[in-house]
Design a protein around this motif. Structure first.
Motif, PDB file in Angstrom:
ATOM      1  N   SER A 171       4.025  21.462  -7.696  1.00 36.58           N
ATOM      2  CA  SER A 171       3.030  22.525  -7.707  1.00 36.58           C
ATOM      3  C   SER A 171       2.967  23.220  -8.956  1.00 36.58           C
ATOM      4  O   SER A 171       4.001  23.464  -9.562  1.00 36.58           O
ATOM      5  CB  SER A 171       3.089  23.628  -6.394  1.00 36.58           C
ATOM      6  N   TYR A 172       1.864  23.477  -9.366  1.00 34.40           N
ATOM      7  CA  TYR A 172       1.780  24.336 -10.606  1.00 34.40           C
ATOM      8  C   TYR A 172       2.096  25.673 -10.603  1.00 34.40           C
ATOM      9  O   TYR A 172       2.473  26.332 -11.661  1.00 34.40           O
ATOM     10  CB  TYR A 172       0.228  24.434 -11.042  1.00 34.40           C
ATOM     11  N   THR A 173       2.103  26.516  -9.173  1.00 33.92           N
ATOM     12  CA  THR A 173       2.168  27.677  -9.215  1.00 33.92           C
ATOM     13  C   THR A 173       3.242  28.152  -8.234  1.00 33.92           C
ATOM     14  O   THR A 173       3.734  29.273  -8.091  1.00 33.92           O
ATOM     15  CB  THR A 173       0.968  28.209  -8.462  1.00 33.92           C
ATOM     16  N   LEU A 174       4.054  27.140  -7.519  1.00 39.69           N
ATOM     17  CA  LEU A 174       5.076  27.570  -6.613  1.00 39.69           C
ATOM     18  C   LEU A 174       6.584  27.173  -7.011  1.00 39.69           C
ATOM     19  O   LEU A 174       6.391  26.166  -7.484  1.00 39.69           O
ATOM     20  CB  LEU A 174       4.898  26.827  -5.016  1.00 39.69           C
ATOM     21  N   ASP A 175       7.478  27.913  -6.656  1.00 42.65           N
ATOM     22  CA  ASP A 175       8.786  27.645  -6.800  1.00 42.65           C
ATOM     23  C   ASP A 175       9.417  27.202  -5.504  1.00 42.65           C
ATOM     24  O   ASP A 175       9.242  27.821  -4.261  1.00 42.65           O
ATOM     25  CB  ASP A 175       9.613  28.819  -7.318  1.00 42.65           C
ATOM     26  N   PHE A 176      10.024  25.937  -5.378  1.00 48.17           N
ATOM     27  CA  PHE A 176      10.316  25.461  -4.193  1.00 48.17           C
ATOM     28  C   PHE A 176      12.036  25.911  -3.876  1.00 48.17           C
ATOM     29  O   PHE A 176      12.374  25.353  -2.630  1.00 48.17           O
ATOM     30  CB  PHE A 176      10.300  23.964  -4.056  1.00 48.17           C
ATOM     31  N   THR A 177      12.482  26.799  -4.698  1.00 51.45           N
ATOM     32  CA  THR A 177      13.927  26.931  -4.485  1.00 51.45           C
ATOM     33  C   THR A 177      14.256  27.559  -2.993  1.00 51.45           C
ATOM     34  O   THR A 177      13.370  28.452  -2.607  1.00 51.45           O
ATOM     35  CB  THR A 177      14.281  27.986  -5.539  1.00 51.45           C
ATOM     36  N   GLY A 178      15.000  27.074  -2.291  1.00 49.36           N
ATOM     37  CA  GLY A 178      15.592  27.583  -0.935  1.00 49.36           C
ATOM     38  C   GLY A 178      14.835  26.282   0.008  1.00 49.36           C
ATOM     39  O   GLY A 178      15.362  26.337   1.221  1.00 49.36           O
ATOM     40  N   THR A 179      14.035  25.425  -0.363  1.00 49.35           N
ATOM     41  CA  THR A 179      13.500  24.507   0.589  1.00 49.35           C
ATOM     42  C   THR A 179      14.777  23.576   1.007  1.00 49.35           C
ATOM     43  O   THR A 179      15.541  23.265   0.313  1.00 49.35           O
ATOM     44  CB  THR A 179      12.371  23.611  -0.177  1.00 49.35           C
ATOM     45  N   ILE A 180      14.909  23.478   2.481  1.00 51.70           N
ATOM     46  CA  ILE A 180      15.745  22.730   3.026  1.00 51.70           C
ATOM     47  C   ILE A 180      15.281  21.255   3.506  1.00 51.70           C
ATOM     48  O   ILE A 180      14.320  21.007   4.006  1.00 51.70           O
ATOM     49  CB  ILE A 180      16.166  23.333   4.505  1.00 51.70           C
ATOM     50  N   ILE A 181      16.100  20.334   3.097  1.00 54.85           N
ATOM     51  CA  ILE A 181      15.825  18.767   3.500  1.00 54.85           C
ATOM     52  C   ILE A 181      16.947  18.315   4.629  1.00 54.85           C
ATOM     53  O   ILE A 181      18.015  18.436   3.986  1.00 54.85           O
ATOM     54  CB  ILE A 181      15.997  17.941   2.181  1.00 54.85           C
ATOM     55  N   GLU A 182      16.468  17.989   5.479  1.00 56.22           N
ATOM     56  CA  GLU A 182      17.431  17.101   6.519  1.00 56.22           C
ATOM     57  C   GLU A 182      17.122  15.829   6.820  1.00 56.22           C
ATOM     58  O   GLU A 182      15.802  15.448   7.180  1.00 56.22           O
ATOM     59  CB  GLU A 182      17.428  18.200   7.762  1.00 56.22           C
ATOM     60  N   SER A 183      17.847  15.028   6.844  1.00 56.76           N
ATOM     61  CA  SER A 183      17.595  13.579   7.126  1.00 56.76           C
ATOM     62  C   SER A 183      18.405  13.143   8.174  1.00 56.76           C
ATOM     63  O   SER A 183      19.442  13.371   8.505  1.00 56.76           O
ATOM     64  CB  SER A 183      17.677  12.921   5.700  1.00 56.76           C
ATOM     65  N   SER A 184      17.980  11.893   8.564  1.00 58.01           N
ATOM     66  CA  SER A 184      18.663  11.126   9.650  1.00 58.01           C
ATOM     67  C   SER A 184      19.825  10.123   8.987  1.00 58.01           C
ATOM     68  O   SER A 184      20.899   9.717   9.743  1.00 58.01           O
ATOM     69  CB  SER A 184      17.860  10.421  10.657  1.00 58.01           C
ATOM     70  N   LYS A 185      19.637   9.877   7.665  1.00 56.91           N
ATOM     71  CA  LYS A 185      20.568   8.936   7.059  1.00 56.91           C
ATOM     72  C   LYS A 185      20.734   9.472   5.748  1.00 56.91           C
ATOM     73  O   LYS A 185      19.812  10.224   5.295  1.00 56.91           O
ATOM     74  CB  LYS A 185      19.881   7.507   7.051  1.00 56.91           C
ATOM     75  N   PRO A 186      21.888   9.258   4.986  1.00 55.16           N
ATOM     76  CA  PRO A 186      22.063   9.941   3.617  1.00 55.16           C
ATOM     77  C   PRO A 186      21.020   9.469   2.805  1.00 55.16           C
ATOM     78  O   PRO A 186      20.470   8.577   2.788  1.00 55.16           O
ATOM     79  CB  PRO A 186      23.094   9.197   3.109  1.00 55.16           C
ATOM     80  N   VAL A 187      20.223  10.542   1.836  1.00 50.19           N
ATOM     81  CA  VAL A 187      19.280  10.175   0.905  1.00 50.19           C
ATOM     82  C   VAL A 187      19.831  10.976  -0.458  1.00 50.19           C
ATOM     83  O   VAL A 187      20.706  11.738  -0.532  1.00 50.19           O
ATOM     84  CB  VAL A 187      18.013  10.901   1.260  1.00 50.19           C
ATOM     85  N   ALA A 188      19.373  10.793  -1.395  1.00 52.29           N
ATOM     86  CA  ALA A 188      19.238  11.203  -2.691  1.00 52.29           C
ATOM     87  C   ALA A 188      18.319  12.161  -2.974  1.00 52.29           C
ATOM     88  O   ALA A 188      17.026  11.786  -2.878  1.00 52.29           O
ATOM     89  CB  ALA A 188      19.563  10.349  -3.907  1.00 52.29           C
ATOM     90  N   VAL A 189      18.372  13.429  -3.546  1.00 51.22           N
ATOM     91  CA  VAL A 189      17.342  14.332  -3.809  1.00 51.22           C
ATOM     92  C   VAL A 189      17.407  14.808  -5.233  1.00 51.22           C
ATOM     93  O   VAL A 189      18.445  15.219  -5.701  1.00 51.22           O
ATOM     94  CB  VAL A 189      17.678  15.738  -2.818  1.00 51.22           C
TER      95      VAL A 189
END
Length: 473
Positions: free
Chosen positions: A238-256
């Motif tokens: 996004s041009y205007t938004l800061d995503f800091t604090g967003t939580i990502i939860e997955s059923s299997k390991p992922v790379a972020v």
């Protein structure tokens, strides 16, 4: 070798060219030969892989670019023993056979792999664009993600054994006057049918702080789900938004991965991308030491935590300690000028550092991003490649003060003429910044004491940096 009555007939060398694959040695026996294979291969021509892959790495090239780009990104691989790797990308992205896709490659020290621009991920699209590397031994993998021919940033890639299912995003904000810094984060899957839930935190948290994803509008604390298969990636920006604090939860390991498309220091006219792979929350630490750049320029850092966490911030130069409460999911930005900072927390937390620096003779500062290495993540050995395209490169070593004389760089004691900075971080640790030359570099100590390591460098229009928490076990 010659034969015949007059020794005028040349005997064909059956070992030229070498018929043995994957580093095998050829031994001629008359007009026949035998192949002695390396440890991971067998067969008459050493073409059969017989080793066991012990580790796996997944790489994602984020779309951090202002314009369409034709310059490849790069992977730098290093090992401290004979290692076989297999690099794999989706077949439809290697139709011209530009990469050693699916091949087994044996190497003993370092190697570089170019990643074509078509691997760059796009916003809000599920795409099969991840790169997978399997290795028979632990290796270090460093990604240099190219941006618009003029700006790279780098990240050390975490092995699968360090990945997990819960992450919290941290993205940069601008250093200077540029307002449209594009915050981004991306996810790469290793397994089929990986279900992912994303709970957005959008800053500023105003009524208009919303983002459209797949035709639906989402606001602060809204959640959405996606499903990814092996090699698939998904990126949000996004041009205007800061995503800091967003939580990502997955059923299997992922790379972020996270970063920004364009960041700019106060005295620069040039965009600089920021990029780093994020560790899962179970890899966070409770102690961090940070060091300014070699010329002691300003940097800032962000602290994030899953739970309410008290953070003690100790400034050794001032002999002063402050205490702040970081509430769960909240990000705290702290401005620092020229001082070492020692952070301790009541619970695990994560620190991202954002630097603005330059070469000795440059008037423009370029930015880069690192995830700070926790004190309990310090290692006894680091090996990586210093890239050749930068004018100045620096390694920052954080070590207990009583062991500083034990540091060895490529087996040699530190040359005092190459030391650019040395100060105490607290009463126990000291920081040392050493200028290093391009090429493979190994940093260790004669006493085998764990220490922290960060790498950064500058050219006239670019900067990069990464820290070493994902290197050899």
């Amino acid at each position: 070798m010659w034969t015949g009555e007059f020794c005028d007939k040349k005997v064909k060398d059956v070992c030229q060219p070498n018929p043995c694959y994957n580093g095998g040695n050829c031994a001629a026996k008359g007009n026949r030969y035998t192949c002695t294979c390396t440890k991971d291969f067998s067969g008459e021509h050493c073409s059969d892989f017989s080793g066991t892959f012990k580790e796996e790495y997944i790489v994602m090239i984020m779309w951090n670019h202002i314009t369409e780009d034709s310059k490849p990104s790069s992977l730098y691989l290093t090992t401290n023993t004979s290692t076989t790797i297999q690099l794999t990308i989706p077949d439809d992205l290697d139709s011209n056979n530009e990469m050693p896709n699916g091949q087994f490659i044996n190497f003993n020290s370092e190697m570089k792999i170019a990643l074509p621009p078509k691997l760059q991920s796009n916003f809000l699209q599920k795409e099969r664009k991840a790169v997978r590397i399997k290795s028979t031994e632990p290796i270090s993998v460093v990604l240099f993600d190219n941006n618009d021919h003029i700006s790279d940033d780098s990240s050390m890639i975490m092995p699968r054994s360090k990945l997990s299912t819960t992450y919290m995003v941290v993205t940069p904000r601008t250093f200077g006057r540029l307002q449209n810094v594009i915050g981004v984060f991306g996810i790469a899957a290793l397994d089929e049918d990986t279900r992912i839930n994303i709970t957005l935190r959008l800053h500023p948290k105003t009524t208009g702080s919303r983002i459209n994803i797949n035709g639906k509008s989402y606001g602060h604390l809204d959640s959405f789900e996606i499903s990814l298969n092996n090699f698939e990636t998904f990126q949000v920006g996004s041009y205007t938004l800061d995503f800091t604090g967003t939580i990502i939860e997955s059923s299997k390991p992922v790379a972020v991965f996270s970063g920004s498309r364009c960041n700019m220091s106060l005295d620069s006219e040039m965009c600089s991308q920021n990029m780093e792979q994020l560790p899962p929350t179970n890899e966070w630490d409770q102690k961090y030491i940070m060091t300014p750049d070699f010329d002691e320029t300003m940097y800032y850092y962000r602290i994030i935590s899953v739970e309410d966490t008290w953070i003690d911030i100790h400034y050794h130069a001032w002999n002063f300690t402050g205490r702040v409460l970081v509430t769960g999911g909240y990000t705290r930005r702290v401005e620092v000028n020229t001082n070492e900072v020692y952070l301790t927390g009541s619970k695990p937390f994560l620190v991202a550092r954002f630097m603005a620096g330059n070469t000795t003779n440059s008037d423009f500062r370029k930015t880069y991003m690192t995830i700070v290495q926790g004190v309990n993540q310090y290692k006894r050995l680091y090996k990586f490649v210093v890239p050749e395209q930068y004018v100045e490169n620096f390694v920052t070593i954080t070590i207990q003060a009583s062991f500083i004389q034990d540091i060895r760089i490529n087996g040699q004691t530190v040359d005092p003429q190459m030391i650019r900075y040395q100060k105490y971080a607290n009463f126990e640790y000291t920081n040392l910044i050493v200028e290093v030359l391009p090429g493979p570099i190994e940093v260790t100590t004669t006493s085998s004491v764990p220490f922290g390591l960060a790498m950064n460098g500058y050219s006239s229009l670019d900067a990069y940096g990464f820290e070493g928490s994902a290197i050899f076990p």
